[in-house]
Structures are given as C-alpha cells and as structure tokens.
Write a protein that holds these residues in place. Structure first.
Motif: not given
Length: 222
Positions: A62-67, A117-118, A126-129, A133-143
C-alpha cells in the motif's frame, strides 16, 4: 540529541530503502511473486523491518503504491480553484497533476506497478480512485461547471473533464513513447512545467469549444 537525530535518519533511510526495493520488485513480479525476504535483502534490511515500518506485506504494498507519487491530499480545496481565472486554475491543476513526473525513473516503475495492479488487482487501485483520482476529477468538474455557468453537472461536463485529464494522463502511461519520439518534452523539471502551461492552454481551447457547442445547441432548440 545527536544520537536521536542519527536514529531518526537511519530509520528514514531504512524505510526509504524498503520502499525503493519493494517498488522495483512489486513492479517486476507483482504482489504475490515478490517475497518479503528478497525485498529486505535488496534493501539491506532485516526481515522484521517490514513488520516494524509497515505492519505486513500488504501494508508495504500500500505504501509503495501511493508514496512514490508524492504526498497525497486528503482534501482538495475546490474553492481555491474557483477563485482563479480559468487559465490560471487549469494551470495550477496541471502543475500539481504532473509534478510526480519530475521523479523520472521512479515514476516509470510506479506506472509499471499500476499497470500490473490492473491485471492482478489487490484493491489498491480502487483506494487510489476514491482517495485521489475522484477528488481531482471533482475539482476539475467544479471549475468547468462554474466557467460554463451551469446550474448542475451534466454528462457533457464529465466528458469534457475526462478529456482534459486524459491529455495529462497520456504523459504518464505513454512515457516511453514520448521519450522515444521527443525526449525534450519530459526530460527536465522545467520541461514538465512548460508542459503543464501548454496543457492548460489546450484545455482552455477545449472549454471554449464546449461553450460554442452549447450555444449552437441552444439556438437549434429554439
């Protein structure tokens, strides 16, 4: 005091070596095939170090996947984007999105791990999404929603957001292609900063095109 500082440094170095070794081995072999023993041997660490720093093999993965991608933001303040002009907001968005590319070879291993991983999912994707990823998408959608002056988010806003993000995503998944065809696009930190600026400009044109499309569509409906 010096002893404590040295101990903290040694702890950080040992943990970092484990992350580096595990990233390479997990990327090459996958979660199941890469053993904790060979990871520790590659890192020059005791086998008990994984339990000490990460709890278990899954915690290390988990640490390797994200850090290596950089510090994750638990919360993206969308308001900071909405207070900016469109070009500046998109410029900041792309600059933050592309920042990990400055890590060079390490980020190539990260992408290899994400591809694996895919094929051999552990749940980390899924944890990364959900977390990133979802917060990034939501921020762009808001813009986009604000700039388009929409009362609600429709499917075309999501299509536009995915298309804009897709321009940046290619430079992650297509690093080898870009490096083979035009290495100067990604070979320095400055080049990546310029890329972020250019993508922001391209994205502004895409948004302007969507504005025109909506205006024309509204006229046809009258």
């Amino acid at each position: 005091m010096v002893k404590n500082e040295n101990t903290e440094t040694e702890t950080h170095d040992a943990r970092s070596r484990l992350i580096t070794s595990a990233l390479r081995l997990f990327a090459e072999k996958g979660f199941e095939a890469a053993t904790t023993r060979e990871i520790c041997e590659a890192a020059g660490a005791n086998i008990s170090a994984i339990r000490y720093y990460f709890g278990d093999k899954a915690g290390l993965y988990s640490a390797v996947f994200t850090e290596p991608m950089g510090e994750k933001k638990c919360y993206i303040n969308i308001a900071t984007y909405l207070d900016l002009p469109l070009a500046e907001a998109l410029g900041r968005f792309f600059a933050e999105f592309l920042e990990p590319l400055k890590k060079g070879e390490q980020i190539r291993l990260v992408m290899k791990l994400h591809f694996r991983e895919m094929i051999e999912p552990t749940g980390s994707r899924q944890q990364e999404i959900d977390a990133e990823l979802k917060p990034q998408h939501d921020a762009l959608v808001a813009i986009l929603k604000q700039h388009l002056g929409l009362p609600r988010t429709d499917a075309d806003v999501h299509r536009l957001a995915f298309s804009i993000i897709g321009m940046a995503v290619y430079f992650y998944v297509g690093q080898e292609v870009v490096s083979a065809i035009s290495p100067q696009v990604l070979n320095t930190s400055k080049a990546i900063d310029v890329l972020a600026e250019r993508l922001a400009g391209y994205a502004v044109s895409m948004v302007e095109g969507e504005v025109r499309r909506r205006v024309q569509e509204a006229r046809h409906e009258q």
